[in-house]
Design an enzyme around this catalytic site. Structure first.
Site, PDB file in Angstrom:
ATOM      1  N   GLU A 433       0.923  -1.220   0.065  1.00  0.00           N
ATOM      2  CA  GLU A 433      -0.236   0.002  -0.061  1.00  0.00           C
ATOM      3  C   GLU A 433       0.775   1.189  -0.033  1.00  0.00           C
ATOM      4  O   GLU A 433       1.553   1.540   1.089  1.00  0.00           O
ATOM      5  CB  GLU A 433      -0.892  -0.148   1.540  1.00  0.00           C
ATOM      6  N   ASP A 511      -0.720  -1.560   6.063  1.00  0.00           N
ATOM      7  CA  ASP A 511      -0.797  -0.962   7.351  1.00  0.00           C
ATOM      8  C   ASP A 511      -1.522  -1.849   8.241  1.00  0.00           C
ATOM      9  O   ASP A 511      -2.676  -2.262   7.852  1.00  0.00           O
ATOM     10  CB  ASP A 511      -0.997   0.403   7.542  1.00  0.00           C
ATOM     11  N   ASP A 513      -3.788  -0.953  10.562  1.00  0.00           N
ATOM     12  CA  ASP A 513      -4.886  -0.072  11.179  1.00  0.00           C
ATOM     13  C   ASP A 513      -6.119  -0.405  10.292  1.00  0.00           C
ATOM     14  O   ASP A 513      -5.801  -1.329   9.111  1.00  0.00           O
ATOM     15  CB  ASP A 513      -4.443   1.353  11.199  1.00  0.00           C
ATOM     16  N   ASP A 515      -7.520   1.695   8.094  1.00  0.00           N
ATOM     17  CA  ASP A 515      -7.287   1.691   6.735  1.00  0.00           C
ATOM     18  C   ASP A 515      -6.719   0.772   6.048  1.00  0.00           C
ATOM     19  O   ASP A 515      -7.130   0.271   4.921  1.00  0.00           O
ATOM     20  CB  ASP A 515      -6.492   3.158   6.514  1.00  0.00           C
TER      21      ASP A 515
END
Ligand code: 0RA
Length: 645
Positions: A433, A511, A513, A515
């Site tokens: 990403e 990541d 998290d 998102d």
């Protein structure tokens, strides 16, 4: 019949023992593997026997319990496995069923066994692969019992008391020396299968209880699966997050040439085709004759109706079979006495006679429905026309991708940092990403065998996009060209050429998290809808970057969850500090290599589909239009609920 049948092993039962030894020597031949799949398969095998008893009309309640030690108890209220002396074998029928490979219920010629696990191997295999198994039979006013260890009877069948009910109860503890990876059962995996079984066999109640998990009141977590409407309800469940274009589910149930056929279907506003087929309660995800029969019946009937409606008159191009299935969710379930399974994973039905049975059934059902529901019929035909137009546009987009690929001589995307190794089996590609994390990964990697493809922000949500938009999307085209797989032909746009696959590990690295998990899910949705074979062949993985770095002086350790972080802080004692990684970008190249990319230390989660229907439902929910269920799901942080590692 005596209370204590005498133990008198004949030559046959010695052979049976050898059969049991073979199961222990080559368990994968019988249950597929000795990992999570095989472990859960044991439960399905036992439950299938009770389902058979229910299908024969003698049982309506099955209870499945996960005990605290991960042993499993399956109980039904059927007639109870016969305990009388088996003439040929010289021991009780119960013992024959439990210790003879392939005995199953076959000695009972009247019952025609239709259900059966993936391999239809019978409960004796479960016995062979269990450290301990206890069978309890309630029958003839008595409670009978026999125990086994690794498949060997510990004593002859004995009575242990009275009984006012009938039924069979089996408790088994998987053998840890066989299931070396784990014997811990996954509640959701079992729940998904029990739910599926309750839809496929309407009327049967299946109670699943997990004694390892307690609710607020201290009771074990438990769910009852029961469906009165069967496949109709199954369709509503699968399509809960999609918008239907017809008034209700279209369904039929009947028998053609002694083959029981059940079909249910609905059209929705999405662009995905979502077909599920079953033979004897087994998911045939490679399809086969029943599915081709369904397709043929559907296409012929709808085409005939559309032609006669005059709605196609102004259409400038041909309608193809695919166009009739865009936005279609359907389930075909047949019961076949002697199924022939073919294909790579033995989940493709080969019996020729089934095709016509299904095709005729579907035609009859649809003809009636279309006549009786002219508004729905019109909506369906309009949907088909739209699909044909979109396909026309998609072809142009696809040709463009193909031309590009060919023009640059199979040229790779500029953003790809390829590896030097040429053998796909040894190669890995990380889909990362963002450009900055991509840069770090590029520095950190071992360029011999690791390639990096950075993806820009959020990739297209293919769940909501029409096919031509998907093929026009640059990030997606980069994935196709980097992986080296070509887009299929017009007839089957999603057929892949896996021989050209350039990497046997495709690792999604995002990541840790919300998102990041959203982006992973977008990428997974794309693989699920457009490159499902990559998942099915075990090529797709998810990287697991750490969440924390715990430090004290020069001492440094990573933590992947809160518990681990707390333990490290305790170990390090006073003066330790914690750094939370919000994203891959916060790690330097060396850290990323150490924690997430180095094969010696990283954990890659392999993406698998253990229940196609459930996976479809989850993706349609996560990526579809209805926001509330998605939010709830993401909040529960259970994106991988049905995608286990
Ligand atoms: C064969 C014959 C009979 C019952 C069963 C098999 C049977 C097997 C299983 C396995 C799990 N639950 C089961 N319940 C029943 C009975 C024949 C008779 O009573 O006449």
């Amino acid at each position: 019949m005596s209370d204590q049948p005498n133990q008198n092993y004949s030559a046959d039962s010695i052979q049976a023992l050898e059969g049991m030894e073979h199961v222990r020597m080559r368990p994968s031949m019988y249950i597929g593997d000795v990992g999570l799949r095989g472990l859960h398969h044991l439960v399905y095998e036992v439950v299938d026997n009770s389902i058979d008893e229910a299908l024969a009309g003698h049982c309506d309640l099955i209870s499945v319990q996960i005990n605290e030690d991960n042993s499993i108890t399956v109980e039904d209220n059927g007639r109870g496995i016969p305990v009388g002396m088996h003439k040929k074998e010289g021991v009780s029928a119960l013992e024959v069923v439990m210790t003879k490979i392939g005995a199953g219920g076959k000695f009972d010629k009247d019952s025609y066994k239709v259900s059966g696990g993936l391999h239809g191997v019978g409960v004796s295999c479960v016995n062979a692969l269990s450290e301990m198994l206890k069978a309890t039979v309630y029958r003839d006013g008595k409670t009978w019992e026999q125990e086994y260890a690794r498949g060997k009877a510990q004593y002859p069948v004995k009575t242990v008391g009275e009984a006012s009910k009938t039924g069979t109860m089996v408790t088994f503890l998987p053998d840890r020396t066989i299931f070396k990876q784990t014997i811990e059962y996954n509640y959701e995996t079992l729940a998904n299968r029990m739910r599926e079984l309750s839809f496929l066999n309407k009327g049967i109640k299946i109670q699943l209880t997990d004694h390892r998990q307690k609710d607020e009141k201290g009771d074990s977590v438990s769910e009852l699966f029961h469906s009165d409407e069967g496949l109709k309800e199954f369709i509503r469940f699968l399509d809960a997050n999609r918008e239907p274009i017809t008034a209700d589910v279209i369904s039929m149930e009947g028998e053609k040439n002694d083959i029981p056929v059940e079909v249910a279907m609905i059209y929705n506003t999405s662009f995905t085709e979502n077909l599920h087929s079953y033979v004897n309660n087994i998911n045939t995800h490679e399809g086969g004759t029943h599915l081709s029969g369904f397709r043929r019946g559907l296409t012929t009937t709808l085409k005939k109706y559309a032609d006669s409606s005059g709605m196609l008159d102004k259409l400038k191009f041909e309608i193809s079979g695919d166009d009739f299935r865009e936005g279609l969710t359907a389930i075909v379930s047949v019961k076949v006495a002697e199924p022939q399974f073919e294909g790579q994973t033995k989940t493709k039905l080969g019996n020729r006679e089934v095709s016509a049975a299904v095709s005729q059934s579907v035609s009859e059902m649809l003809e009636n429905y279309l006549e009786e529901h002219p508004n729905d019929a019109k909506s369906i035909v309009q949907k088909v026309i739209l699909a044909a137009q979109a396909r026309h546009a998609a072809r142009k987009a696809r040709e463009m991708v193909q031309r590009k690929t060919v023009m640059s001589g199979g040229g790779l995307p500029g953003k790809l940092s390829d590896c030097s190794e040429q053998d796909p089996k040894l190669c890995e590609v990380f889909l990362v990403e963002g450009d900055s994390a991509g840069g770090t990964a590029k520095q950190g990697r071992d360029r011999n065998f690791q390639a990096i493809l950075p993806l820009r922000g959020k990739i297209l949500n293919v769940e909501k996009a029409m096919q031509h938009k998907v093929f026009e999307n640059e990030e997606i085209r980069n994935i196709y060209t980097a992986l080296g797989v070509t887009i299929g032909t017009e007839e089957d746009a999603k057929a892949l050429n896996l021989e050209k696959l350039r990497y046997h590990k495709v690792v999604i690295m995002c990541d840790a998290d919300v998102d990041g998990s959203h982006i992973s899910t977008l990428i997974l949705t794309f693989f699920f809808r457009y490159m499902r074979e990559l998942i099915e062949n075990g090529y797709i993985y998810i990287a697991t970057p750490p969440l924390y770095l715990v430090k004290k002086g020069a001492k440094k350790q990573y933590a992947w969850d809160d518990d681990q972080r707390d333990r490290l802080m305790q170990d390090f004692g006073q003066g330790s500090s914690v750094q939370r990684y919000k994203g891959l970008g916060e790690m330097n190249a060396e850290q990323l290599w150490d924690t997430t990319m180095n094969p010696e230390f990283r954990t890659l989660r392999q993406v698998t589909i253990d229940n196609g229907g459930e996976a479809d439902r989850v993706f349609s929910m996560l990526m579809g239009d209805e926001v509330p269920p998605r939010r709830e799901f993401i909040e529960k942080n259970a994106i991988y609920a049905n995608i286990d590692a």
